[in-house]
Motif scaffolding. Structure first.
Motif, mmCIF file in Angstrom:
data_model
loop_
_atom_site.group_PDB
_atom_site.id
_atom_site.type_symbol
_atom_site.label_atom_id
_atom_site.label_comp_id
_atom_site.label_asym_id
_atom_site.label_seq_id
_atom_site.Cartn_x
_atom_site.Cartn_y
_atom_site.Cartn_z
ATOM 1 N N VAL A 166 0.825 -1.201 0.000
ATOM 2 C CA VAL A 166 0.000 0.000 0.000
ATOM 3 C C VAL A 166 0.861 1.253 0.000
ATOM 4 O O VAL A 166 1.887 1.314 0.684
ATOM 5 N N ILE A 167 0.419 2.258 -0.735
ATOM 6 C CA ILE A 167 1.003 3.596 -0.675
ATOM 7 C C ILE A 167 -0.124 4.576 -0.370
ATOM 8 O O ILE A 167 -1.142 4.599 -1.063
ATOM 9 N N ILE A 168 0.059 5.377 0.675
ATOM 10 C CA ILE A 168 -0.935 6.374 1.078
ATOM 11 C C ILE A 168 -0.319 7.754 0.845
ATOM 12 O O ILE A 168 0.778 8.055 1.333
ATOM 13 N N LEU A 169 -1.024 8.593 0.103
ATOM 14 C CA LEU A 169 -0.569 9.960 -0.151
ATOM 15 C C LEU A 169 -1.492 10.931 0.573
ATOM 16 O O LEU A 169 -2.606 11.217 0.105
ATOM 17 N N GLY A 170 -1.049 11.435 1.708
ATOM 18 C CA GLY A 170 -1.835 12.376 2.471
ATOM 19 C C GLY A 170 -3.181 11.796 2.849
ATOM 20 O O GLY A 170 -3.318 10.630 3.199
ATOM 21 N N GLN A 171 -4.216 12.623 2.746
ATOM 22 C CA GLN A 171 -5.581 12.198 3.028
ATOM 23 C C GLN A 171 -6.394 12.057 1.746
ATOM 24 O O GLN A 171 -7.610 11.870 1.807
ATOM 25 N N ALA A 172 -5.693 12.124 0.596
ATOM 26 C CA ALA A 172 -6.403 12.228 -0.674
ATOM 27 C C ALA A 172 -6.597 10.906 -1.393
ATOM 28 O O ALA A 172 -7.658 10.629 -1.947
ATOM 29 N N PHE A 188 -7.678 4.178 -4.662
ATOM 30 C CA PHE A 188 -8.789 4.388 -3.730
ATOM 31 C C PHE A 188 -8.815 5.861 -3.328
ATOM 32 O O PHE A 188 -7.777 6.426 -2.976
ATOM 33 N N THR A 189 -9.997 6.454 -3.346
ATOM 34 C CA THR A 189 -10.114 7.871 -2.992
ATOM 35 C C THR A 189 -11.195 8.142 -1.946
ATOM 36 O O THR A 189 -11.398 9.294 -1.582
ATOM 37 N N ASP A 190 -11.866 7.104 -1.465
ATOM 38 C CA ASP A 190 -12.888 7.300 -0.451
ATOM 39 C C ASP A 190 -12.226 7.791 0.837
ATOM 40 O O ASP A 190 -11.340 7.122 1.377
ATOM 41 N N PRO A 191 -12.630 8.963 1.354
ATOM 42 C CA PRO A 191 -11.957 9.530 2.534
ATOM 43 C C PRO A 191 -11.973 8.609 3.746
ATOM 44 O O PRO A 191 -10.983 8.540 4.488
ATOM 45 N N ASP A 192 -13.083 7.899 3.958
ATOM 46 C CA ASP A 192 -13.157 6.997 5.113
ATOM 47 C C ASP A 192 -12.176 5.832 4.962
ATOM 48 O O ASP A 192 -11.535 5.422 5.940
ATOM 49 N N GLN A 193 -12.053 5.304 3.755
ATOM 50 C CA GLN A 193 -11.117 4.203 3.520
ATOM 51 C C GLN A 193 -9.678 4.664 3.700
ATOM 52 O O GLN A 193 -8.856 3.955 4.293
ATOM 53 N N VAL A 194 -9.369 5.859 3.181
ATOM 54 C CA VAL A 194 -8.013 6.392 3.337
ATOM 55 C C VAL A 194 -7.706 6.631 4.812
ATOM 56 O O VAL A 194 -6.619 6.281 5.300
ATOM 57 N N SER A 195 -8.650 7.207 5.537
ATOM 58 C CA SER A 195 -8.441 7.483 6.962
ATOM 59 C C SER A 195 -8.251 6.194 7.753
ATOM 60 O O SER A 195 -7.353 6.091 8.610
ATOM 61 N N ARG A 196 -9.086 5.198 7.478
ATOM 62 C CA ARG A 196 -8.988 3.926 8.191
ATOM 63 C C ARG A 196 -7.653 3.238 7.897
ATOM 64 O O ARG A 196 -6.987 2.726 8.803
ATOM 65 N N THR A 197 -7.249 3.235 6.632
ATOM 66 C CA THR A 197 -5.986 2.600 6.274
ATOM 67 C C THR A 197 -4.807 3.338 6.891
ATOM 68 O O THR A 197 -3.818 2.719 7.291
ATOM 69 N N PHE A 252 -2.050 1.645 9.123
ATOM 70 C CA PHE A 252 -0.612 1.808 8.867
ATOM 71 C C PHE A 252 0.113 2.204 10.145
ATOM 72 O O PHE A 252 1.163 1.642 10.471
ATOM 73 N N GLU A 253 -0.428 3.168 10.856
ATOM 74 C CA GLU A 253 0.228 3.649 12.077
ATOM 75 C C GLU A 253 0.329 2.544 13.122
ATOM 76 O O GLU A 253 1.313 2.475 13.868
ATOM 77 N N ALA A 254 -0.674 1.665 13.165
ATOM 78 C CA ALA A 254 -0.614 0.545 14.112
ATOM 79 C C ALA A 254 0.544 -0.385 13.774
ATOM 80 O O ALA A 254 1.283 -0.835 14.671
#
Length: 216
Positions: A137-143, A162-171, A175-177
């Motif tokens: 997975v690669i996460i770019l900001g909250q976008a 994926f661009t759904d804000p809830d999915q990005v926030s949850r992932t 990641f932080e965990a």
């Protein structure tokens, strides 16, 4: 964890479209680039150091990693000026694969220059991987975030977007965990990687293997 990546969800982007989209978002003012890497071997397209490693020239591979230090330093200076943090979780199985031994030497330079890397023993997440390994997975900001796709030769072939804000926030929370569970990169490298002999690679499409030396 990572439920949204199962079942082939996401908008599939071919490699060229994925790279173009990644670069667009990367330059848009994001504050965090977070990456999870799970696979234990890949083919790195466009990397002279990986080419040297795969051909059997371990000394050359290490030399080429060092020759990239200035360009890597420039990237992280630019990132710091833009307040962009690059964090990575690298899941590792033991014994360490030849590819991972090479990659960890790449990460040594990146860690020294500003990337925040933690290494996670795969045995610590066995309960999370009963159904499937954690995704690449690669996460770019909250976008936006991407699940990277690889072809049969283990080359990057694109990504699911994926661009759904809830999915990005949850992932991002997931990641932080994982990041919190990992070990600091310098300690891991000095204990597990630095003492290793040069790795062994296999000829493509055969079972013949040989140790990497400076003269191959």
């Amino acid at each position: 964890m990572f439920e949204c990546f199962r079942g082939g969800a996401g908008e599939v982007l071919p490699r060229a479209d994925y790279l173009a989209d990644f670069n667009r978002v990367h330059k848009s003012g994001i504050s965090l680039l977070a990456k999870i890497e799970r696979g234990q071997t890949f083919k790195e397209q466009g990397s002279p150091s990986w080419d040297a490693f795969a051909s059997g020239d371990w000394a050359g591979a290490l030399r080429l990693i060092e020759e990239e230090r200035d360009s890597v330093a420039a990237y992280f200076r630019d990132a710091a000026q833009r307040d962009l943090v690059f964090r990575r979780v690298r899941v590792v199985e033991f014994p360490v694969s030849p590819y991972l031994q090479w990659e960890m030497n790449v990460f040594r330079v990146r860690s020294e220059l500003g990337e925040e890397i933690r290494v996670l023993d795969a045995r610590k997440i066995s309960d999370l991987e009963r159904e499937a390994p954690v995704p690449e997975v690669i996460i770019l900001g909250q976008a936006v975030m991407y699940a990277v796709i690889y072809d049969d030769e283990l080359k990057g072939a694109g990504a699911r977007r994926f661009t759904d804000p809830d999915q990005v926030s949850r992932t991002s929370r997931e990641f932080e965990a994982l990041y919190a569970m990992g070990e600091g990169f310098p300690e891991f490298f000095e204990r597990e990687i630095a003492p290793l002999d040069p790795p062994t690679v296999c000829r493509p499409l055969t079972d013949d293997c040989w140790p990497l030396t400076a003269d191959r």
